[in-house]
Design a protein around this motif. Structure first.
Motif, PDB file in Angstrom:
ATOM      1  N   ILE A   5       4.717  23.883  44.037  1.00  0.00           N
ATOM      2  CA  ILE A   5       4.001  23.422  42.853  1.00  0.00           C
ATOM      3  C   ILE A   5       4.961  22.552  42.054  1.00  0.00           C
ATOM      4  N   VAL A   6       4.554  21.324  41.780  1.00  0.00           N
ATOM      5  CA  VAL A   6       5.417  20.387  41.065  1.00  0.00           C
ATOM      6  C   VAL A   6       4.678  19.926  39.811  1.00  0.00           C
ATOM      7  N   ILE A   7       5.229  20.266  38.665  1.00  0.00           N
ATOM      8  CA  ILE A   7       4.630  19.934  37.374  1.00  0.00           C
ATOM      9  C   ILE A   7       5.420  18.785  36.760  1.00  0.00           C
ATOM     10  N   TYR A  26       0.571  33.831  38.542  1.00  0.00           N
ATOM     11  CA  TYR A  26      -0.410  33.827  39.628  1.00  0.00           C
ATOM     12  C   TYR A  26       0.057  33.049  40.867  1.00  0.00           C
ATOM     13  N   SER A  27       1.331  32.665  40.897  1.00  0.00           N
ATOM     14  CA  SER A  27       1.857  31.944  42.056  1.00  0.00           C
ATOM     15  C   SER A  27       3.019  32.675  42.711  1.00  0.00           C
ATOM     16  N   GLU A  28       3.404  33.785  42.152  1.00  0.00           N
ATOM     17  CA  GLU A  28       4.573  34.519  42.640  1.00  0.00           C
ATOM     18  C   GLU A  28       4.419  34.916  44.102  1.00  0.00           C
ATOM     19  N   GLY A  29       5.414  34.582  44.879  1.00  0.00           N
ATOM     20  CA  GLY A  29       5.417  34.935  46.290  1.00  0.00           C
ATOM     21  C   GLY A  29       4.649  33.978  47.180  1.00  0.00           C
ATOM     22  N   LEU A  30       3.930  33.028  46.581  1.00  0.00           N
ATOM     23  CA  LEU A  30       3.116  32.095  47.359  1.00  0.00           C
ATOM     24  C   LEU A  30       3.637  30.661  47.312  1.00  0.00           C
ATOM     25  N   ALA A  31       4.436  30.348  46.307  1.00  0.00           N
ATOM     26  CA  ALA A  31       4.891  28.966  46.163  1.00  0.00           C
ATOM     27  C   ALA A  31       6.189  28.898  45.376  1.00  0.00           C
ATOM     28  N   ASP A  32       6.969  27.857  45.650  1.00  0.00           N
ATOM     29  CA  ASP A  32       8.101  27.516  44.799  1.00  0.00           C
ATOM     30  C   ASP A  32       7.582  26.650  43.650  1.00  0.00           C
ATOM     31  N   ILE A  33       8.163  26.814  42.474  1.00  0.00           N
ATOM     32  CA  ILE A  33       7.715  26.063  41.305  1.00  0.00           C
ATOM     33  C   ILE A  33       8.828  25.114  40.858  1.00  0.00           C
ATOM     34  N   TYR A  34       8.454  23.860  40.667  1.00  0.00           N
ATOM     35  CA  TYR A  34       9.367  22.832  40.184  1.00  0.00           C
ATOM     36  C   TYR A  34       8.786  22.215  38.910  1.00  0.00           C
ATOM     37  N   VAL A  35       9.647  21.815  38.006  1.00  0.00           N
ATOM     38  CA  VAL A  35       9.248  20.952  36.893  1.00  0.00           C
ATOM     39  C   VAL A  35      10.028  19.657  37.042  1.00  0.00           C
ATOM     40  N   ALA A  36       9.287  18.571  37.191  1.00  0.00           N
ATOM     41  CA  ALA A  36       9.901  17.244  37.286  1.00  0.00           C
ATOM     42  C   ALA A  36       9.822  16.611  35.909  1.00  0.00           C
ATOM     43  N   ASP A  37      10.956  16.370  35.302  1.00  0.00           N
ATOM     44  CA  ASP A  37      10.994  15.896  33.926  1.00  0.00           C
ATOM     45  C   ASP A  37      11.279  14.402  33.868  1.00  0.00           C
ATOM     46  N   ASN A  38      10.391  13.690  33.169  1.00  0.00           N
ATOM     47  CA  ASN A  38      10.529  12.234  33.034  1.00  0.00           C
ATOM     48  C   ASN A  38      11.345  11.867  31.793  1.00  0.00           C
ATOM     49  N   ALA A  39      12.608  12.293  31.777  1.00  0.00           N
ATOM     50  CA  ALA A  39      13.544  11.936  30.708  1.00  0.00           C
ATOM     51  C   ALA A  39      13.026  12.334  29.332  1.00  0.00           C
ATOM     52  N   SER A  40      12.612  13.581  29.198  1.00  0.00           N
ATOM     53  CA  SER A  40      12.112  14.074  27.913  1.00  0.00           C
ATOM     54  C   SER A  40      13.212  14.051  26.853  1.00  0.00           C
ATOM     55  N   THR A  41      12.773  13.843  25.619  1.00  0.00           N
ATOM     56  CA  THR A  41      13.712  13.857  24.499  1.00  0.00           C
ATOM     57  C   THR A  41      13.474  15.053  23.582  1.00  0.00           C
ATOM     58  N   ASP A  42      12.515  15.914  23.947  1.00  0.00           N
ATOM     59  CA  ASP A  42      12.294  17.139  23.171  1.00  0.00           C
ATOM     60  C   ASP A  42      13.125  18.270  23.788  1.00  0.00           C
ATOM     61  N   GLU A  90      -4.114  25.617  32.992  1.00  0.00           N
ATOM     62  CA  GLU A  90      -4.002  27.075  33.103  1.00  0.00           C
ATOM     63  C   GLU A  90      -4.650  27.491  34.412  1.00  0.00           C
ATOM     64  N   VAL A  91      -3.917  28.191  35.254  1.00  0.00           N
ATOM     65  CA  VAL A  91      -4.457  28.582  36.554  1.00  0.00           C
ATOM     66  C   VAL A  91      -5.037  29.986  36.474  1.00  0.00           C
ATOM     67  N   SER A  92      -5.814  30.353  37.485  1.00  0.00           N
ATOM     68  CA  SER A  92      -6.487  31.644  37.492  1.00  0.00           C
ATOM     69  C   SER A  92      -5.960  32.516  38.627  1.00  0.00           C
ATOM     70  N   LYS A  93      -6.276  33.776  38.566  1.00  0.00           N
ATOM     71  CA  LYS A  93      -5.847  34.726  39.584  1.00  0.00           C
ATOM     72  C   LYS A  93      -6.377  34.308  40.948  1.00  0.00           C
ATOM     73  N   ASN A  94      -5.530  34.430  41.963  1.00  0.00           N
ATOM     74  CA  ASN A  94      -5.913  34.117  43.343  1.00  0.00           C
ATOM     75  C   ASN A  94      -6.292  32.648  43.530  1.00  0.00           C
ATOM     76  N   TRP A  95      -5.669  31.759  42.776  1.00  0.00           N
ATOM     77  CA  TRP A  95      -6.033  30.350  42.886  1.00  0.00           C
ATOM     78  C   TRP A  95      -5.420  29.668  44.104  1.00  0.00           C
ATOM     79  N   LEU A  96      -4.333  30.235  44.645  1.00  0.00           N
ATOM     80  CA  LEU A  96      -3.638  29.572  45.746  1.00  0.00           C
ATOM     81  C   LEU A  96      -4.090  30.026  47.132  1.00  0.00           C
ATOM     82  N   ALA A  97      -4.430  31.283  47.269  1.00  0.00           N
ATOM     83  CA  ALA A  97      -4.740  31.826  48.602  1.00  0.00           C
ATOM     84  C   ALA A  97      -5.858  31.059  49.314  1.00  0.00           C
ATOM     85  N   PRO A  98      -6.989  30.740  48.641  1.00  0.00           N
ATOM     86  CA  PRO A  98      -8.041  29.984  49.345  1.00  0.00           C
ATOM     87  C   PRO A  98      -7.574  28.603  49.806  1.00  0.00           C
ATOM     88  N   VAL A  99      -6.695  27.992  49.037  1.00  0.00           N
ATOM     89  CA  VAL A  99      -6.195  26.665  49.398  1.00  0.00           C
ATOM     90  C   VAL A  99      -5.292  26.756  50.624  1.00  0.00           C
TER      91      VAL A  99
END
Length: 334
Positions: A5-7, A26-42, A90-99
């Motif tokens: 998952i890349v945000i 709701y993604s634990e154990g099913l996917a790695d999570i990344y945040v790609a930051d476009n040079a944020s200043t906050d 905002e994702v929901s429970k079991n959103w990844l398994a069907p995919v």
């Protein structure tokens, strides 16, 4: 099958604080999570390091928009499937398994989107993607569950699984092999409708795009650019012309571009009558940018193959504004 998952984030600390917890939960154990930051200043990076040390951070050197931002970030992500997810989802429970199951079973499918519902009105579809995207003969995009600004209530009418024309960038699952076969998004788009072009190019190469109604997410929408922002008008009008130029046979493309330029002029007049002059000038700027970049866009056709049937209705503009059709299921019956 490895899923990442890349945000993509730009000055979205507030959004990350509010919506990232559901993604982690709701993604634990099913996917790695990344945040790609476009040079944020906050304080986005500091927030992630403090509260989510296990999330991988990719720091792009500049804010080059949605398209280039993902192109740069995904070079650092090793996975079979990319999930490109907006920071205001905002994702929901079991959103990844069907995919995951669907990609495993359907090796011919390259791109998938879930049901996209409105975070602020959860029984209605959301503008960006709804229940899967299509275009009309003139290249205007619309969705099952959303035609222009008319949003349908979710009553289970789109709980199916079906092939669509384009999947929303708000939550798009794509095989990494296909993403790089297409050389990623077209960075000239910056943002808006780059996913339409991306899916169109994928379909031109014979790949399939699907909507999966057995999983859903909730999208806030408009957190970067609202529909009232002239910048969004500029990008939508210009980028739609880009897609037509690149993805249709030459004779058809030129004819449709001429028609679209005329209709864009009518849209500009409509903005004038509504006293929305900044949007009128945004359309003018979109045309100037289109003309200046036309040669480069036309050269990109050299890599393209063209499908003959790409639309399900001739004119969504006529159906909506003249015939008053605001429901997808009524539209396809007419």
């Amino acid at each position: 099958m490895k899923l990442a998952i890349v945000i993509l984030n730009w000055n979205g600390e507030v959004l990350l604080e509010r919506y990232l917890p559901s993604v982690v939960k709701y993604s634990e154990g099913l996917a790695d999570i990344y945040v790609a930051d476009n040079a944020s200043t906050d304080g986005s990076i500091e927030f992630l390091k403090q509260h989510y040390p296990n999330i991988k951070i990719i720091q792009n050197s500049s804010n080059d928009g949605f398209a280039q931002g993902y192109n740069d970030a995904l070079k650092h992500v090793k996975a079979d499937i990319y999930c490109l997810l907006n920071s205001d989802v905002e994702v929901s429970k079991n959103w990844l398994a069907p995919v995951i199951d669907f990609f495993t079973q359907r090796l011919d499918v390259a791109i998938v989107q879930p049901k996209i519902l409105d975070l602020l009105k959860k029984d209605h579809f959301e503008y960006a993607g709804a229940a899967g995207g299509f275009i009309d003969q003139l290249g205007y995009p619309f969705c099952r569950g959303r035609i222009f600004q008319s949003l349908e209530k979710d009553q289970g009418q789109y709980d199916d699984t079906c092939e669509i024309f384009w999947a929303t960038g708000a939550c798009m699952f794509v095989r990494s092999s296909v993403f790089w076969e297409l050389e990623g998004f077209d960075a000239e788009y910056f943002a808006h409708q780059e996913e339409v072009d991306f899916c169109w190019r994928a379909k031109n190469l014979g790949h399939k795009v699907f909507y999966l109604g057995t999983t859903k997410v909730y999208h806030l929408g408009g957190s970067t650019l609202s529909n009232m922002n002239p910048r969004k008008t500029y990008l939508n009008f210009r980028n739609s012309l880009f897609s037509i130029t690149k993805n249709l046979p030459r004779r058809k493309a030129f004819l449709i571009i001429l028609i679209r330029l005329l209709l864009d002029g009518i849209a500009a007049l409509r903005f004038i009558f509504q006293f929305r002059l900044r949007h009128c000038f945004a359309i003018l700027r979109a045309h100037v940018s289109f003309y200046s970049k036309f040669r480069g866009m036309y050269k990109k056709r050299e890599k393209a193959k063209f499908i003959l049937k790409y639309y399900i209705v001739k004119s969504i503009v006529w159906s909506y504004f003249v015939n008053g059709v605001k429901n997808f299921n009524i539209l396809v019956k007419d």
